[in-house]
Design a protein around this motif. Sequence first.
Motif, short mmCIF file in Angstrom:
data_model
loop_
_atom_site.label_atom_id
_atom_site.label_comp_id
_atom_site.label_asym_id
_atom_site.label_seq_id
_atom_site.Cartn_x
_atom_site.Cartn_y
_atom_site.Cartn_z
N ASN A 93 -16.29 -3.33 8.33
CA ASN A 93 -15.72 -2.30 7.40
C ASN A 93 -14.39 -3.23 6.83
O ASN A 93 -13.15 -2.40 6.81
CB ASN A 93 -15.29 -1.36 8.46
CG ASN A 93 -14.38 -1.72 9.47
OD1 ASN A 93 -14.57 -2.73 9.91
ND2 ASN A 93 -13.76 -0.90 10.00
N ALA A 94 -14.38 -4.23 6.31
CA ALA A 94 -13.48 -5.07 5.88
C ALA A 94 -12.57 -4.23 4.77
O ALA A 94 -11.47 -4.09 4.55
CB ALA A 94 -13.73 -6.41 5.50
N ASN A 95 -13.43 -3.79 3.98
CA ASN A 95 -12.86 -2.82 2.53
C ASN A 95 -12.14 -1.84 3.28
O ASN A 95 -11.09 -1.66 2.65
CB ASN A 95 -13.97 -2.57 1.69
CG ASN A 95 -14.82 -1.87 2.48
OD1 ASN A 95 -15.35 -1.75 3.40
ND2 ASN A 95 -15.57 -0.60 1.68
N GLU A 96 -12.44 -1.08 4.31
CA GLU A 96 -11.73 0.00 4.48
C GLU A 96 -10.37 -0.30 5.48
O GLU A 96 -9.61 0.38 5.10
CB GLU A 96 -12.73 1.03 5.73
CG GLU A 96 -13.85 1.29 5.16
CD GLU A 96 -14.79 2.12 6.14
OE1 GLU A 96 -14.42 2.01 7.40
OE2 GLU A 96 -16.12 2.43 5.86
N LEU A 97 -10.60 -1.37 6.18
CA LEU A 97 -9.20 -1.92 6.80
C LEU A 97 -8.32 -2.35 5.57
O LEU A 97 -7.02 -2.06 5.98
CB LEU A 97 -9.67 -3.00 7.76
CG LEU A 97 -10.44 -2.95 8.80
CD1 LEU A 97 -10.73 -4.15 9.37
CD2 LEU A 97 -10.03 -1.81 9.82
N THR A 120 -8.10 -9.36 -1.03
CA THR A 120 -9.00 -8.53 -1.69
C THR A 120 -9.97 -9.36 -2.37
O THR A 120 -11.09 -8.91 -2.66
CB THR A 120 -8.11 -7.52 -2.42
OG1 THR A 120 -7.28 -6.61 -1.61
CG2 THR A 120 -8.95 -6.37 -3.17
N VAL A 121 -9.36 -10.34 -3.08
CA VAL A 121 -10.15 -11.06 -3.96
C VAL A 121 -11.16 -11.76 -3.23
O VAL A 121 -12.53 -12.09 -3.52
CB VAL A 121 -9.35 -12.41 -4.85
CG1 VAL A 121 -10.25 -13.32 -5.44
CG2 VAL A 121 -8.55 -11.51 -5.74
N GLU A 129 -19.87 -5.59 -3.94
CA GLU A 129 -20.34 -4.10 -3.83
C GLU A 129 -19.15 -3.55 -3.04
O GLU A 129 -18.76 -2.42 -3.30
CB GLU A 129 -21.41 -3.87 -3.17
CG GLU A 129 -22.79 -4.18 -4.10
CD GLU A 129 -22.60 -3.20 -5.53
OE1 GLU A 129 -22.25 -2.05 -5.47
OE2 GLU A 129 -22.70 -3.90 -6.71
N LYS A 130 -18.61 -3.89 -1.92
CA LYS A 130 -17.67 -3.42 -1.05
C LYS A 130 -16.42 -3.49 -1.65
O LYS A 130 -15.29 -2.92 -1.22
CB LYS A 130 -17.90 -3.98 0.34
CG LYS A 130 -19.09 -3.34 1.09
CD LYS A 130 -18.89 -3.44 2.71
CE LYS A 130 -19.91 -2.78 3.45
NZ LYS A 130 -19.80 -2.64 4.70
N GLY A 131 -16.23 -4.58 -2.42
CA GLY A 131 -14.73 -4.95 -2.80
C GLY A 131 -14.62 -4.56 -4.27
O GLY A 131 -13.23 -4.52 -4.58
N LYS A 132 -15.49 -4.21 -5.04
CA LYS A 132 -14.91 -3.71 -6.56
C LYS A 132 -14.28 -2.68 -6.71
O LYS A 132 -13.45 -2.63 -7.61
CB LYS A 132 -16.33 -3.59 -7.33
CG LYS A 132 -17.18 -2.47 -7.06
CD LYS A 132 -18.37 -2.23 -7.95
CE LYS A 132 -19.20 -1.11 -7.35
NZ LYS A 132 -20.40 -0.97 -8.12
N THR A 137 -8.46 -1.05 -7.77
CA THR A 137 -7.17 -0.27 -7.56
C THR A 137 -6.21 -1.20 -7.25
O THR A 137 -5.01 -0.92 -7.83
CB THR A 137 -7.38 0.56 -6.14
OG1 THR A 137 -8.68 1.50 -6.72
CG2 THR A 137 -6.21 1.48 -5.90
N LEU A 138 -6.23 -2.22 -6.64
CA LEU A 138 -5.22 -3.03 -6.08
C LEU A 138 -4.51 -3.97 -7.70
O LEU A 138 -3.39 -3.97 -7.76
CB LEU A 138 -5.59 -4.16 -5.35
CG LEU A 138 -4.38 -4.99 -5.03
CD1 LEU A 138 -3.35 -4.31 -4.12
CD2 LEU A 138 -4.92 -5.92 -3.68
N PHE A 139 -5.52 -4.36 -8.56
CA PHE A 139 -5.15 -4.90 -9.65
C PHE A 139 -4.26 -4.05 -10.34
O PHE A 139 -3.33 -4.32 -11.27
CB PHE A 139 -6.23 -5.37 -10.31
CG PHE A 139 -6.86 -6.79 -9.95
CD1 PHE A 139 -5.92 -7.44 -9.04
CD2 PHE A 139 -8.06 -7.25 -10.48
CE1 PHE A 139 -6.55 -8.83 -8.58
CE2 PHE A 139 -8.40 -8.34 -10.19
CZ PHE A 139 -7.88 -9.42 -9.03
N THR A 140 -4.61 -2.56 -10.50
CA THR A 140 -3.69 -1.67 -11.18
C THR A 140 -2.50 -1.72 -10.69
O THR A 140 -1.52 -1.51 -11.34
CB THR A 140 -4.42 -0.38 -11.12
OG1 THR A 140 -5.69 -0.28 -11.80
CG2 THR A 140 -3.47 0.80 -11.77
N LEU A 141 -2.37 -1.60 -9.27
CA LEU A 141 -1.14 -1.28 -8.53
C LEU A 141 -0.41 -2.65 -8.92
O LEU A 141 1.06 -2.55 -8.77
CB LEU A 141 -1.29 -1.30 -7.22
CG LEU A 141 -1.90 0.16 -6.50
CD1 LEU A 141 -2.28 0.01 -5.05
CD2 LEU A 141 -0.82 1.04 -6.85
#
Length: 157
Positions: A93-97, A120-121, A129-132, A137-141
């Motif tokens: 669950n790395a993406n959720e963390l 994130t990269v 698939e889990k990181g896209k 979202t992070l790049f926007t922020l």
Amino acid sequence: SFVRASVRAIGRCALKLESSADRCVNVLLYLLQSKISYVVQEVIIVLTDMFRLYPGKYTSVIVPMCNAMNLDEPRARACIIWVIGEHSELIDNANELLELFLDSYHDEKPSVQLQLLTATVKLFLKKPEKGKNLIATLFTLATSETISVDIRDRAFL
């Protein structure tokens, strides 16, 4: 301050004497279970240094570290983010963390924001698939909603 210095001393022993590293990790794991905030945060910082010196050796420690996500110290937050990004292939669950840190992204110190970008990269490269969604979202922020030139430049890079 005495307890923090003691935890750092255990870490220094593990880093300088490889023969003592296993025993030190066991002590650090015991301290991690204490649930005392300042102890847990210092243990996470020390264990991160050990991961960097002994790559791939103490991966069994990753799950207990990820269970201690209630961190308020910026250095400890940056360290746990580094661990999640570096070992995202081992953490289901790395993406959720990592998403947990997005809610407070603008309130984070620059060191934590930069580490979140890097992690994130790494997640995206290891598990596209889990990181896209997270990376978008992070790049926007980090590009259009930040005032820090360093963070914006890193995100564009």
